[in-house]
Design an enzyme around this catalytic site. Structure first.
Site, PDB file in Angstrom:
ATOM      1  N   LYS A  94      69.865  63.826  30.808  1.00 47.10           N
ATOM      2  CA  LYS A  94      70.549  63.743  29.220  1.00 47.10           C
ATOM      3  C   LYS A  94      70.317  64.843  28.488  1.00 47.10           C
ATOM      4  CE  LYS A  94      71.568  59.053  29.456  1.00 47.10           C
ATOM      5  NZ  LYS A  94      70.486  58.251  30.374  1.00 47.10           N
ATOM      6  N   GLU A 116      73.527  56.733  19.771  1.00 40.97           N
ATOM      7  CA  GLU A 116      73.077  55.400  20.515  1.00 40.97           C
ATOM      8  C   GLU A 116      72.286  55.348  21.457  1.00 40.97           C
ATOM      9  OE1 GLU A 116      75.635  57.118  21.512  1.00 40.97           O
ATOM     10  OE2 GLU A 116      75.094  56.870  23.600  1.00 40.97           O
ATOM     11  N   SER A 381      68.532  61.548  38.909  1.00 40.81           N
ATOM     12  CA  SER A 381      68.729  61.841  37.434  1.00 40.81           C
ATOM     13  C   SER A 381      67.771  61.740  36.640  1.00 40.81           C
ATOM     14  CB  SER A 381      69.669  60.661  36.981  1.00 40.81           C
ATOM     15  OG  SER A 381      69.360  59.335  37.311  1.00 40.81           O
TER      16      SER A 381
HETATM   17  C1  LIG Z   1      70.842  57.248  31.122  1.00 44.07           C
HETATM   18  C2  LIG Z   1      70.494  57.463  32.489  1.00 44.07           C
HETATM   19  C3  LIG Z   1      71.359  57.178  33.512  1.00 44.07           C
HETATM   20  C4  LIG Z   1      72.656  56.541  33.416  1.00 44.07           C
HETATM   21  O1  LIG Z   1      73.662  57.258  32.607  1.00 44.07           O
HETATM   22  P1  LIG Z   1      74.867  58.158  33.149  1.00 44.07           P
HETATM   23  O2  LIG Z   1      75.285  58.625  32.043  1.00 44.07           O
HETATM   24  O3  LIG Z   1      75.561  57.276  34.211  1.00 44.07           O
HETATM   25  O4  LIG Z   1      74.027  59.362  34.009  1.00 44.07           O
HETATM   26  C5  LIG Z   1      70.746  57.498  34.803  1.00 44.07           C
HETATM   27  N1  LIG Z   1      69.806  57.956  35.319  1.00 44.07           N
HETATM   28  C6  LIG Z   1      68.774  58.170  34.145  1.00 44.07           C
HETATM   29  C7  LIG Z   1      67.280  58.820  34.548  1.00 44.07           C
HETATM   30  C8  LIG Z   1      69.099  57.984  32.859  1.00 44.07           C
HETATM   31  O5  LIG Z   1      68.464  58.255  31.938  1.00 44.07           O
END
Ligand SMILES: *Cc1c(COP(=O)(O)O)cnc(C)c1O
Length: 402
Positions: A94, A116, A381
């Site tokens: 993020k 948000e 992610s």
């Molecule tokens: C917020 C988040 C997501 C989901 O959001 P996307 O916009 O679809 O990437 C996925 N993995 C993590 C670790 C997150 O913090």
């Protein structure tokens, strides 16, 4: 090249095929026009790009490693590489997007950022970047999520952000977005820093672009490791779609690279408690964008459910709606239990505790059979520290205590 100077299939109104655009009241459209103009002016500006890339390197810690996972590869009889977004500052992808948008806000002369957040991860990334750049920060968060995600609320406060409870509707992410959009409409001096590839144009395009550094690095890193810059598969989880957009970006026009998105099935796609938007969603407008979303019998937005707070969003970014509709992107719906199991598998095989969101992408290893020569890149992610309670209270923790 199109208006957005993008390699994505986007037209001048911000549509990806039949999805996208900007469906907002005229007062809000004024703010969006101003944002769009600034985005188009700066996105390819060399000074902007330099500042962005320097921060990604020195502050976020990029490039994030592309790790060949030997034990995972052996277990599944294929070649698994993990893109380690979990190693970024603040623990997820993020921050890439938060830095890009905050730099744009500064170029526009804005001093106040609103955002948000659902689980609080985008809120933390935004609060972090605002501290870094000396910007005021207010984060809208569903009242229920504030109770559920205490540690992230405390981190945001420590970083100097104001956390504003969203009290309408279900008191979760859906309402936080609505209230942030409303606050932006009331005060155009705010900059709305959105956290995923959703919302009216130019947000989906802009967020995908700021996250595209993920696939840019994957290409370089794979080339160094294997001599080929394209893998056979890229796998990513889908909340609103930002980490997947980043991981897929530079492969979207490479038809030989198969793209697999893992969406959250929650307790099952037919259980009524799910966030599998691409599997059961219908066309409609959500948060200013025409896309696929989950609806109830009255046609109203249906509350999403996933154990993973980062994936329980009732819609999906328009790029992904388009990629799924056209078959360019394949979709797997992964349940809570399948994701929990995958988290333990990665932790025990490779010593990496993934975010519960990322575990949905990992679960694809169980659901699909890959060839022994295939190169499979999975986007991790984020890291799993925030999810330890869920992990240790799950059935998969049994037998691990002794
Ligand atoms: C917020 C988040 C997501 C989901 O959001 P996307 O916009 O679809 O990437 C996925 N993995 C993590 C670790 C997150 O913090």
């Amino acid at each position: 090249m199109n208006l957005y100077k993008s390699i994505l299939p986007v037209d001048e109104r911000g549509f990806y095929g039949e999805f996208g655009g900007s469906f907002v009241p005229p007062e809000l459209q004024k703010n969006i026009d101003e944002l769009q103009e600034a985005y188009l002016r700066y996105v390819d500006d060399p000074e902007f790009q330099k500042e962005f890339n320097d921060l990604l390197r020195d502050y976020v810690g990029r490039p994030s490693p592309l790790y060949f996972a030997p034990r995972l590869s052996e277990k599944y009889g294929t070649n698994v590489y993990l893109k380690r977004e979990d190693l970024n500052h603040t623990g997820a992808h993020k921050i890439n997007n938060a830095i890009g948008q905050a730099l744009l806000a500064k170029r526009m002369g804005k001093k106040r950022i609103i955002a948000e957040t659902g689980a609080g991860q985008h809120g933390v990334a935004t609060a972090t970047v605002c501290a870094l750049m000396g910007l005021e920060c207010s984060v809208y968060m569903g009242e229920l999520d504030i109770q559920r995600q205490r540690p992230n609320v405390e981190r945001m406060k420590m970083l100097g952000a104001k956390v504003i409870p969203a009290i309408s509707g279900s008191k979760t992410l859906n309402d936080a977005v609505n209230e942030a959009l409303e606050a932006w409409m009331k005060d155009p001096e705010n900059f709305y820093l959105i956290g995923s590839a959703v919302g009216p144009q130019p947000y989906p395009e802009m967020v995908a672009r700021f996250q595209s550094v993920i696939s840019e690095e994957i290409k370089k890193q794979l080339k160094e490791r294997t001599g080929k810059e394209n893998p056979d598969y890229v796998v990513a989880c889908l909340g609103g779609g930002s980490n997947a957009a980043g991981a897929f970006y530079h492969f979207i026009n490479e038809p030989a690279v198969r793209l697999i998105a893992a969406e959250a099935a929650g307790k099952g796609v037919d259980s009524g408690e799910t966030a599998a938007t691409l599997t059961i969603g219908e066309k409609g407008v959500l948060h200013g964008s025409q896309t696929l979303l989950m609806k109830d019998e009255q046609g109203k937005v249906k509350e999403a459910y996933s154990l993973s707070a980062g994936l329980d969003y009732p819609g999906i970014g328009p790029l992904h709606a388009h990629l799924a509709k056209t078959g360019r992107m394949e979709v797997e719906a992964v349940t809570d239990d399948e994701a929990l199991k995958a988290a333990f598998m990665l932790t025990r095989e490779e010593g990496i505790i993934p975010a519960l969101e990322s575990s949905h992408a990992l679960a694809v290893l169980e659901k699909r059979k890959f060839g022994k020569d295939d190169v499979v890149v999975i986007n991790i992610s984020g890291r799993g520290d925030k999810d330890l309670d869920n992990y240790l209270n799950s059935p998969f923790a049994q037998g691990n205590q002794e």
